[in-house]
Each structure stands twice: as structure tokens, then as C-alpha cells.
Design a protein around this motif. Structure first.
Motif, short mmCIF file in Angstrom:
data_model
loop_
_atom_site.label_atom_id
_atom_site.label_comp_id
_atom_site.label_asym_id
_atom_site.label_seq_id
_atom_site.Cartn_x
_atom_site.Cartn_y
_atom_site.Cartn_z
N PRO A 96 0.82 -1.21 0.00
CA PRO A 96 0.00 0.00 0.00
C PRO A 96 0.85 1.26 0.00
CG PRO A 96 0.04 -0.97 2.18
CD PRO A 96 0.73 -1.94 1.27
N VAL A 97 0.21 2.38 -0.31
CA VAL A 97 0.90 3.67 -0.39
C VAL A 97 0.11 4.72 0.38
CG1 VAL A 97 1.91 3.15 -2.63
CG2 VAL A 97 -0.30 4.33 -2.52
N VAL A 98 0.75 5.86 0.56
CA VAL A 98 0.05 7.06 1.02
C VAL A 98 0.21 8.14 -0.04
CG1 VAL A 98 0.32 6.54 3.47
CG2 VAL A 98 2.06 7.92 2.30
N LEU A 99 -0.74 9.04 -0.07
CA LEU A 99 -0.66 10.19 -0.97
C LEU A 99 0.02 11.32 -0.21
CD1 LEU A 99 -3.65 11.55 -3.09
CD2 LEU A 99 -1.97 13.05 -2.05
N ALA A 100 1.13 11.81 -0.74
CA ALA A 100 1.88 12.88 -0.08
C ALA A 100 1.90 14.11 -0.98
CB ALA A 100 3.32 12.42 0.20
N ALA A 101 1.53 15.25 -0.40
CA ALA A 101 1.50 16.50 -1.17
C ALA A 101 2.20 17.60 -0.38
CB ALA A 101 0.06 16.91 -1.48
N GLN A 102 2.92 18.45 -1.10
CA GLN A 102 3.57 19.59 -0.48
C GLN A 102 3.26 20.85 -1.28
OE1 GLN A 102 7.83 19.75 -0.71
NE2 GLN A 102 8.02 21.45 0.73
N VAL A 103 2.76 21.86 -0.59
CA VAL A 103 2.57 23.17 -1.19
C VAL A 103 3.71 24.06 -0.72
CG1 VAL A 103 1.10 25.21 -1.35
CG2 VAL A 103 0.06 22.93 -1.29
N HIS A 104 4.37 24.77 -1.66
CA HIS A 104 5.43 25.69 -1.28
C HIS A 104 5.24 27.00 -2.05
CE1 HIS A 104 7.21 24.51 -5.13
NE2 HIS A 104 7.14 23.24 -4.73
N ALA A 105 6.16 27.91 -1.86
CA ALA A 105 5.98 29.25 -2.43
C ALA A 105 5.93 29.25 -3.94
CB ALA A 105 7.12 30.16 -1.94
N ASP A 106 6.48 28.23 -4.58
CA ASP A 106 6.54 28.19 -6.03
C ASP A 106 5.70 27.08 -6.65
OD1 ASP A 106 8.40 30.34 -6.06
OD2 ASP A 106 9.99 28.93 -5.54
N GLY A 107 4.69 26.59 -5.94
CA GLY A 107 3.82 25.58 -6.52
C GLY A 107 3.55 24.43 -5.57
N TYR A 108 3.40 23.25 -6.12
CA TYR A 108 3.19 22.07 -5.28
C TYR A 108 3.82 20.85 -5.93
CZ TYR A 108 -0.74 20.71 -8.37
OH TYR A 108 -1.51 20.35 -9.43
N ARG A 109 4.03 19.81 -5.11
CA ARG A 109 4.52 18.52 -5.58
C ARG A 109 3.64 17.44 -4.98
NH1 ARG A 109 10.75 17.73 -4.70
NH2 ARG A 109 10.33 16.07 -6.20
N VAL A 110 3.43 16.36 -5.72
CA VAL A 110 2.57 15.27 -5.27
C VAL A 110 3.25 13.94 -5.61
CG1 VAL A 110 0.31 14.16 -5.50
CG2 VAL A 110 0.50 16.64 -5.68
N ALA A 111 3.17 13.00 -4.68
CA ALA A 111 3.76 11.68 -4.91
C ALA A 111 2.96 10.62 -4.16
CB ALA A 111 5.22 11.65 -4.47
N LEU A 112 3.11 9.38 -4.60
CA LEU A 112 2.65 8.23 -3.85
C LEU A 112 3.88 7.61 -3.20
CD1 LEU A 112 0.16 6.50 -6.34
CD2 LEU A 112 -0.30 8.29 -4.64
N VAL A 113 3.82 7.39 -1.90
CA VAL A 113 4.96 6.88 -1.16
C VAL A 113 4.58 5.59 -0.47
CG1 VAL A 113 6.70 7.40 0.59
CG2 VAL A 113 5.72 9.26 -0.78
N GLY A 114 5.41 4.56 -0.67
CA GLY A 114 5.15 3.27 -0.06
C GLY A 114 5.89 3.10 1.25
N LEU A 115 5.71 1.95 1.88
CA LEU A 115 6.44 1.63 3.10
C LEU A 115 7.93 1.67 2.81
CD1 LEU A 115 4.17 -1.29 4.30
CD2 LEU A 115 4.58 0.84 5.56
N GLY A 116 8.70 2.01 3.84
CA GLY A 116 10.13 2.17 3.66
C GLY A 116 10.50 3.52 3.08
N GLY A 117 9.50 4.40 2.89
CA GLY A 117 9.77 5.72 2.32
C GLY A 117 10.05 5.68 0.83
N ARG A 118 9.67 4.61 0.16
CA ARG A 118 9.94 4.48 -1.28
C ARG A 118 8.93 5.26 -2.10
NH1 ARG A 118 10.84 -2.10 -1.20
NH2 ARG A 118 12.78 -2.09 0.04
#
Length: 292
Positions: A96-118
Motif C-alpha cells: 500500500p501507499v500514502v498520498l503525499a503532497a507539499q505546497v510551497h511558495a513556487d507551486g506544489y509537488r505530489v507523490a505516492l509513497v510506499g512503506l520504507g519511504g519508497r
């Protein structure tokens, strides 16, 4: 798990039931040990959990049955090691994964991250930030939902990092100075609603970006294996701080601990977004260094 449960004639719990409860109670700690790389083998898992080899073996077997880890069927011994070889443990590549999103001053980034931080998958980065937090957060969640549809991975949760102190337990962005959001924007509620609207039926949590970066460094990066970690970081704009004590993020009574960006280091220095002068935020962030 290969345990049995039974009750005695007077309704009491037998030793087999006690063994069942102890074994299942070890699932979470065991997964965390494998997830953070602290239990690469079943022998190490046994030692770290403080249980018998049989219990550790049953816990590893159940985690494997749940699709969370893999257990090498052939025991291996490390070079120069003494004693009985042990089965290697690893994170399941298709887990399984988690949905990780980051908003910063110049936009945003989105990723799916699995166990182990992969990192399993990433979406194209966005290079603009809307003044309406609901719009930018909604766009980020939509990008994450598309990744989930494309990969077909099972999602267990979602996290959002924002460039602001986040008050707890309200989940409001108190001072999003580097994005044009209103002070006190209810980012937690917005994130939760966006997940629902996008059909991503998982719980979501929001936090300050440097706090979450400190947790990541403690579990998978420079602070791995340490009890405590002090993090002072600068990214697209500003300076932030975070503290991990005994493996837990220290946020203070309201989530605002270690907001070091607005410590005044030069009273006659640059004007800061907060109204003061000479804050660490504007004296040492990337923009200040570029202008020097």
C-alpha cells in the motif's frame, strides 16, 4: 496469525488467548521496525520486539500475508556472523501507499509513497500557487487521485505539508507568509474535503513542512537511528525549525514549537513579511543569499 483462542469453563481467558493478543499487538511495532530499516532480519525483529522466536516468526508471517512485507524463505547469515542464519525481511514492493503532497511558495509537488519511504509515483510539479488555498489543495489532491487510478495502488492515508505553522488541533495555517493565503486558513478541513470530493476515501493530516521533513529525516534520512533530531531548514522561501525528541515530533501545546524563522538576528536588518526587521527568515533564506 497461527494462534488459537479459547475460554475456560468459568469464562476466563486462557494462555492461548493471551498469546494471541500479544502477537497481534506486535504487528504495528514490527511493521515500523521493518519500515524504518531497523529490523532487516527475523532475528533482529525478535530482539527488538522482546518476544520469542516463534512469536516473531508468526508476526512476520502475518505481515507477509497482509501484503506489507516479504520474508525470504531461505535463511542467510551476514558475512562473519556467528549463530543460526536468519530470514531476511523487506518491504513488499507492491504494498500500500500514502498520498503525499507539499505546497510551497513556487507551486506544489505530489507523490505516492510506499512503506520504507519508497517513492512509487510522482505527478508533474505545479509552478504556481493560487491565492485560494482550496483551489491549490484541490488541484494537488486531484493530481494524487490520478496517480492512484493510474497505478492501481491501495491508499491508506494522505498527508499535506504547507509553508506555515499549523495550529493544533484546529489544523489552521496561522501565518502562510510566503503564499497569498489568508491567515488562519483551515487547511486541515480543506484537505479532508478535497480528498472526499476526489473520491480518495482515506484519512488526511496536515502539518508544517519543516516538521514533516524532520520526521522523514529521523525515520529514513540523516537522523535515522538517533533518539533526538534538531532540524533547521530553508527551502523555496524562509527558514523553519523542528525538533524530534525520543522519536516523537515536539510541537508544543498548540503545534507552534520551534518556529525559528522569526527570531530577530539583526534589528537593523531586512524588513520581514511579519512586520519586524532582521528575522532569520529574511536574513538567511535562499532569496537573501542570492541578493547578497
Amino acid at each position: 496469525m497461527c494462534f488459537t483462542a479459547a475460554q475456560s469453563e468459568n469464562g476466563g481467558v486462557t494462555p492461548t488467548r493471551i498469546k494471541l493478543d500479544r502477537g497481534r499487538g506486535a504487528l504495528g511495532p514490527a511493521l515500523e521496525l521493518v519500515h524504518t530499516g531497523r529490523a532487516p532480519t527475523r532475528a533482529v525483529l525478535t530482539t527488538e520486539l522482546g518476544v520469542t522466536r516463534a512469536t516473531a516468526g508468526a508476526v512476520a508471517t502475518e505481515l507477509q500475508a497482509l501484503g506489507l512485507i516479504t520474508v525470504d524463505p531461505r535463511p542467510h547469515a551476514a558475512s562473519g556472523a556467528q549463530g543460526r542464519p536468519s530470514h531476511r525481511l523487506d518491504i513488499a514492493a507492491d504494498g500500500p501507499v500514502v498520498l503525499a503532497a507539499q505546497v510551497h511558495a513556487d507551486g506544489y509537488r505530489v507523490a505516492l509513497v510506499g512503506l520504507g519511504g519508497r517513492i512509487v509515483a510522482t505527478a508533474p510539479a505545479c509552478m504556481t500557487v493560487d491565492a485560494d488555498p482550496a483551489r491549490i489543495i484541490g488541484d494537488a489532491v486531484a493530481a494524487g487521485a490520478e496517480l492512484l487510478r493510474t497505478t492501481g495502488r491501495r491508499c491508506l492515508g494522505a498527508g499535506l505539508a504547507v509553508p506555515s505553522a499549523v495550529a493544533e488541533p484546529e489544523g489552521t495555517a496561522l501565518n502562510p507568509l510566503h503564499v497569498a493565503w489568508p491567515a488562519g486558513a483551515p487547511v486541515h478541513d480543506i484537505f479532508r474535503d478535497c480528498l472526499t470530493e476526489a473520491g480518495v476515501g482515506v484519512p488526511g493530516r496536515c502539518g508544517n513542512d519543516v516538521n514533516l521533513a524532520a520526521l522523514a529525516e529521523h525515520r529514513h534520512g540523516a537522523g535515522q537511528g538517533s533518539h533526538h533530531l534538531l532540524c533547521v531548514a530553508t527551502g523555496h522561501r524562509g527558514v523553519g525549525g523542528a525538533l524530534v525528541l525520543d522519536g516523537r515530533l515536539h510541537t508544543g501545546s498548540a503545534g507552534l514549537a520551534l518556529e525559528v524563522g522569526h527570531l530577530i538576528v539583526d534589528p537593523a536588518g531586512r524588513a520581514c513579511h511579519c512586520g519586524a526587521r532582521g528575522c532569520l527568515d529574511v536574513e538567511t533564506d535562499p532569496l537573501a543569499l542570492l541578493e547578497t
